[in-house]
Design an enzyme around this catalytic site. Structure first.
Site, PDB file in Angstrom:
ATOM      1  N   ARG A  70     -13.494  -8.384   2.401  1.00 31.22           N
ATOM      2  CA  ARG A  70     -12.068  -8.168   2.104  1.00 31.22           C
ATOM      3  C   ARG A  70     -11.297  -9.449   2.391  1.00 31.22           C
ATOM      4  NH1 ARG A  70      -9.906  -3.053   2.113  1.00 31.22           N
ATOM      5  NH2 ARG A  70      -8.064  -4.153   1.373  1.00 31.22           N
TER       6      ARG A  70
ATOM      7  N   CYS B 194     -16.180   1.864   1.261  1.00 31.44           N
ATOM      8  CA  CYS B 194     -14.989   1.046   1.581  1.00 31.44           C
ATOM      9  C   CYS B 194     -14.545   1.214   3.029  1.00 31.44           C
ATOM     10  CB  CYS B 194     -13.860   1.384   0.623  1.00 31.44           C
ATOM     11  SG  CYS B 194     -13.262   3.088   0.731  1.00 31.44           S
TER      12      CYS B 194
ATOM     13  N   GLN C 247     -10.296  -3.847  -2.686  1.00 27.41           N
ATOM     14  CA  GLN C 247     -11.550  -3.367  -2.106  1.00 27.41           C
ATOM     15  C   GLN C 247     -12.705  -3.574  -3.072  1.00 27.41           C
ATOM     16  OE1 GLN C 247     -12.224  -1.776   1.113  1.00 27.41           O
ATOM     17  NE2 GLN C 247     -14.230  -2.391   0.371  1.00 27.41           N
TER      18      GLN C 247
ATOM     19  N   HIS D 234      -7.616   0.849  -6.056  1.00 29.01           N
ATOM     20  CA  HIS D 234      -7.805   0.040  -4.837  1.00 29.01           C
ATOM     21  C   HIS D 234      -8.535  -1.248  -5.249  1.00 29.01           C
ATOM     22  CE1 HIS D 234      -7.945  -1.086  -0.784  1.00 29.01           C
ATOM     23  NE2 HIS D 234      -8.755  -0.192  -0.255  1.00 29.01           N
TER      24      HIS D 234
ATOM     25  N   ARG E 110       0.880  -1.181   0.000  1.00 32.59           N
ATOM     26  CA  ARG E 110       0.000   0.000   0.000  1.00 32.59           C
ATOM     27  C   ARG E 110       0.908   1.218   0.000  1.00 32.59           C
ATOM     28  NH1 ARG E 110      -5.143   1.483   3.777  1.00 32.59           N
ATOM     29  NH2 ARG E 110      -6.044   0.129   2.180  1.00 32.59           N
TER      30      ARG E 110
ATOM     31  N   ASP F  15     -17.116   7.451  -1.140  1.00 35.90           N
ATOM     32  CA  ASP F  15     -15.863   7.348  -0.373  1.00 35.90           C
ATOM     33  C   ASP F  15     -15.590   8.735   0.206  1.00 35.90           C
ATOM     34  OD1 ASP F  15     -13.420   6.465   0.635  1.00 35.90           O
ATOM     35  OD2 ASP F  15     -12.430   6.317  -1.323  1.00 35.90           O
TER      36      ASP F  15
HETATM   37  N1  NVA Z   1      -9.868   6.703  -1.136  1.00 35.64           N
HETATM   38  C1  NVA Z   1      -9.452   6.342   0.196  1.00 35.64           C
HETATM   39  C2  NVA Z   1      -9.690   4.890   0.448  1.00 35.64           C
HETATM   40  C3  NVA Z   1      -9.311   4.419   1.819  1.00 35.64           C
HETATM   41  C4  NVA Z   1      -9.494   2.952   2.015  1.00 35.64           C
HETATM   42  C5  NVA Z   1      -7.985   6.688   0.371  1.00 35.64           C
HETATM   43  O1  NVA Z   1      -7.212   6.462  -0.570  1.00 35.64           O
HETATM   44  O2  NVA Z   1      -7.620   7.197   1.416  1.00 35.64           O
HETATM   45  N1   CP Z   2     -11.055   0.075   3.044  1.00 32.41           N
HETATM   46  C1   CP Z   2      -9.787   0.002   3.425  1.00 32.41           C
HETATM   47  O1   CP Z   2      -8.876  -0.242   2.622  1.00 32.41           O
HETATM   48  O2   CP Z   2      -9.584   0.211   4.752  1.00 32.41           O
HETATM   49  P1   CP Z   2      -8.206   0.395   5.516  1.00 32.41           P
HETATM   50  O3   CP Z   2      -7.613   1.695   5.076  1.00 32.41           O
HETATM   51  O4   CP Z   2      -8.576   0.374   6.962  1.00 32.41           O
HETATM   52  O5   CP Z   2      -7.293  -0.748   5.150  1.00 32.41           O
END
Ligand code: NVA
Ligand code: CP
Length: 298
Positions: free
Chosen positions: A285, A257, A131, A128, A101, A217
């Site tokens: 997930r 998500c 997800q 992502h 990530r 989101d």
């Molecule tokens: N769009 C959000 C998703 C978090 C799971 C981010 O990238 O922070």
């Molecule tokens: N939805 C998701 O990816 O959550 P986290 O940021 O908690 O991993």
């Protein structure tokens, strides 16, 4: 070196492959599929925070008879600037798969290019995919396996989640309507490639009309925290509330998500209401990622 198969984007997989992964995710959830990755290890590189992704991958590896290793950039050499190239080569000598990530999608691609083990994208600024696989599993649980028959409404930022939904609509052929404020559109190349089943509007009500799934989101993703105030202005009117849900089909579900900001991108009455499926979505997930891990490492 023969390149292993990676999971970097939903668009890298065909409709048949995605369907097989989702079918396997359901069988892993029901207990019908008991496949294992006994003794295998997954390195998990996190340059951004996580609750669901970390826990679901770690528990998933444990349930599969393997092991996961959490590598935060704060206390590994990655945070001190060790190159992706060296990290890919070194980790490939120890582990059977790498989950990452991070910010730039190019970092994940570089890692995959130089690793001799499968690499899984656990969120970049662009995508992502894990997800959205869990989200698709949740949609199938609600409406059955005919994903191509579904209408999905995306309300809000054209972010990593939106881009992965577009990839899924492109591959699986369902209708996706995105409502994004001007200046916050999805990735133009991903959108252009998706074709006619994916449309972009400035009107959330138009996007939600008759939809089976309404999803959104946060307005400011990880790394955009300093834009929060500016985005709150830009996203006014893009909140998922009861009026918007009423424009969707009567049997529509709401997905997010998570983490969510109640009262911002979604009202509490929706996210905590009877149409919300956020907790099965979060649980999925685990199952969707176990299917991906088995496909890549099994
Ligand atoms: N769009 C959000 C998703 C978090 C799971 C981010 O990238 O922070
Ligand atoms: N939805 C998701 O990816 O959550 P986290 O940021 O908690 O991993």
């Amino acid at each position: 070196m023969t390149q292993p198969r990676h999971f970097l984007a939903i668009s890298d997989y065909s409709a048949d492959e995605l369907t097989a992964l989702l079918d396997r995710a359901a069988k892993l959830k029901s207990g019908e599929d008991q496949a294992k990755l006994t003794g295998q290890s997954l390195a998990m590189i996190f340059k951004k925070s996580s609750t669901r992704t970390r826990v679901s991958f770690e528990v998933g590896m444990t349930q599969l008879g393997g092991h996961a290793i959490f590598l935060s950039d704060r206390d590994s050499q990655i945070g001190r600037g060790e190159t992706i190239y060296d990290t890919a080569k070194v980790l490939s000598g120890y582990v059977d798969g790498i989950m990452i990530r991070t910010f730039g999608h190019d970092e994940v691609e570089e890692l995959a290019e130089h690793a001799s083990v499968p690499v899984i994208n656990a969120l970049t600024d662009l995508l992502h995919p894990c997800q959205v696989m869990a989200d698709l599993q949740t949609v199938i649980e609600e409406f059955g396996p005919e994903l191509a028959a579904r209408k999905v409404a995306w309300i809000g930022d054209g972010n990593n989640m939106a881009n992965s939904w577009i990839n899924a609509a492109w591959r699986l052929g369902f209708e996706l309507r995105l409502a994004c404020p001007e200046g916050y559109d999805p990735d133009p190349d991903i959108l252009a490639r998706a074709g006619k089943s994916v449309t972009l509007t400035r009107d959330p009500m138009e996007a939600a009309e008759g939809a089976d799934v309404v999803t959104t989101d946060v307005w400011a993703s990880m790394g955009q925290e300093e834009e929060q105030a500016e985005r709150e202005q830009a996203f006014k009117g893009f909140q998922v509330d009861d009026a918007l849900m009423k424009r969707a089909d009567a049997s529509a579900i709401f997905l997010h998500c998570l983490p969510a900001h109640r009262g911002e991108e979604v009202m509490a009455s929706v996210i905590d209401g009877p149409q919300s499926r956020i907790f099965p979505e979060a649980e999925n997930r685990l199952h969707a990622q176990k299917a991906i891990l088995l496909e890549l490492m099994g």
